[in-house]
Design a protein around this motif. Structure first.
Motif, PDB file in Angstrom:
ATOM      1  N   ALA A 158     -52.417  -4.668 -32.002  1.00 56.16           N
ATOM      2  CA  ALA A 158     -51.136  -4.487 -32.699  1.00 56.16           C
ATOM      3  C   ALA A 158     -50.088  -3.919 -31.747  1.00 56.16           C
ATOM      4  CB  ALA A 158     -51.313  -3.586 -33.905  1.00 56.16           C
ATOM      5  N   GLN A 159     -50.515  -2.941 -30.931  1.00 56.05           N
ATOM      6  CA  GLN A 159     -49.588  -2.311 -30.002  1.00 56.05           C
ATOM      7  C   GLN A 159     -50.382  -1.630 -28.902  1.00 56.05           C
ATOM      8  OE1 GLN A 159     -46.880   0.230 -32.040  1.00 56.05           O
ATOM      9  NE2 GLN A 159     -45.522   0.432 -30.312  1.00 56.05           N
ATOM     10  N   GLN A 160     -49.891  -1.696 -27.682  1.00 64.46           N
ATOM     11  CA  GLN A 160     -50.555  -1.089 -26.547  1.00 64.46           C
ATOM     12  C   GLN A 160     -49.656   0.020 -26.002  1.00 64.46           C
ATOM     13  OE1 GLN A 160     -51.136  -3.829 -23.347  1.00 64.46           O
ATOM     14  NE2 GLN A 160     -52.285  -2.387 -22.103  1.00 64.46           N
ATOM     15  N   THR A 161     -50.237   1.176 -25.707  1.00 62.95           N
ATOM     16  CA  THR A 161     -49.483   2.298 -25.154  1.00 62.95           C
ATOM     17  C   THR A 161     -49.830   2.430 -23.676  1.00 62.95           C
ATOM     18  OG1 THR A 161     -49.562   3.428 -27.269  1.00 62.95           O
ATOM     19  CG2 THR A 161     -48.998   4.752 -25.363  1.00 62.95           C
ATOM     20  N   VAL A 162     -48.799   2.511 -22.852  1.00 61.96           N
ATOM     21  CA  VAL A 162     -48.975   2.600 -21.404  1.00 61.96           C
ATOM     22  C   VAL A 162     -48.227   3.828 -20.913  1.00 61.96           C
ATOM     23  CG1 VAL A 162     -48.552   1.436 -19.212  1.00 61.96           C
ATOM     24  CG2 VAL A 162     -49.022   0.085 -21.247  1.00 61.96           C
ATOM     25  N   LYS A 163     -48.894   4.628 -20.068  1.00 61.89           N
ATOM     26  CA  LYS A 163     -48.232   5.777 -19.450  1.00 61.89           C
ATOM     27  C   LYS A 163     -48.083   5.491 -17.967  1.00 61.89           C
ATOM     28  CE  LYS A 163     -48.332  10.714 -18.729  1.00 61.89           C
ATOM     29  NZ  LYS A 163     -49.013  11.975 -18.913  1.00 61.89           N
ATOM     30  N   ILE A 164     -46.859   5.626 -17.464  1.00 62.36           N
ATOM     31  CA  ILE A 164     -46.559   5.317 -16.063  1.00 62.36           C
ATOM     32  C   ILE A 164     -45.886   6.523 -15.429  1.00 62.36           C
ATOM     33  CG2 ILE A 164     -45.256   3.806 -14.523  1.00 62.36           C
ATOM     34  CD1 ILE A 164     -45.346   1.690 -16.768  1.00 62.36           C
ATOM     35  N   ASN A 165     -46.422   6.955 -14.286  1.00 67.52           N
ATOM     36  CA  ASN A 165     -45.821   8.051 -13.524  1.00 67.52           C
ATOM     37  C   ASN A 165     -44.802   7.432 -12.573  1.00 67.52           C
ATOM     38  OD1 ASN A 165     -45.153  10.252 -12.010  1.00 67.52           O
ATOM     39  ND2 ASN A 165     -47.235  10.758 -11.395  1.00 67.52           N
TER      40      ASN A 165
END
Length: 189
Positions: A158-165
């Motif tokens: 449904a939705q993907q969460t991505v954390k980027i530094n």
């Protein structure tokens, strides 16, 4: 006869009573007028101070978020995740915290692209002098921490969460500052 004249001097006539009542009313009205002016002036000063603080906070937000958007719009991971152009969201959806005499800033604001949206989070410190005139000049901030939390819709999920530094400094790369002496403390030798 002398006694009558003395009594008549100390006796208050009806016309003098009316005059003293009128003068008391004028004195009370003057006192109320001065009080109203003082309260009005205090409220205007308070409102002006709050407005000036809000304008300064908005200037800090604009300076920090613009610098963060420069870095974010050039980051390939963000462009791949949410697409190009990366657009900053409205200022009223942002959060801003300032500390240490407005020298330290923590800010979170929304961003979006054609393929998704998210938030940028930053922590920054101000460069420059600390005089009261610096309140009127634009602020130059160095961003210490900048990362993005992006919500990208996927085909399977449904939705993907991505954390980027984005800043390029990982928290594990920071080392303790035991070698740096703190001003005002005795050195360990």
């Amino acid at each position: 006869m002398l006694a009558r004249r003395l009594v008549s001097l100390f006796r208050i006539s009806p016309s003098s009573r009316a005059a003293s009542t009128a003068s008391k009313a004028v004195d009370e009205e003057k006192g109320r007028s001065i009080g109203r002016k003082a309260v009005s002036t205090a409220l205007i000063c308070l409102t002006g101070g709050v407005a000036l603080s809000a304008v300064d906070d908005l200037a800090i937000y604009h300076g920090c978020s613009s610098k963060a958007m420069e870095k974010a719009s050039k980051n390939q991971e963000i462009i791949q995740a949410i697409g190009e152009p990366v657009v900053k969201g409205p200022w009223y959806s942002a959060s801003l915290a300032v500390a240490h005499k407005r020298n330290s800033v923590s800010c979170t604001f929304p961003v979006s692209g054609p393929q998704g949206s998210g938030v940028l989070r930053l922590k920054a410190i101000r460069n420059g002098d600390d005089s009261w005139l610096s309140f009127l000049r634009p602020h130059d901030f160095d961003i210490l921490i900048l990362d993005a939390v992006l919500y990208v819709p996927g085909n399977e999920e449904a939705q993907q969460t991505v954390k980027i530094n984005i800043a390029g400094i990982s928290p594990s790369a920071c080392q303790s500052c035991t070698a740096c002496p703190i001003p005002g403390t005795p050195s360990k030798q």
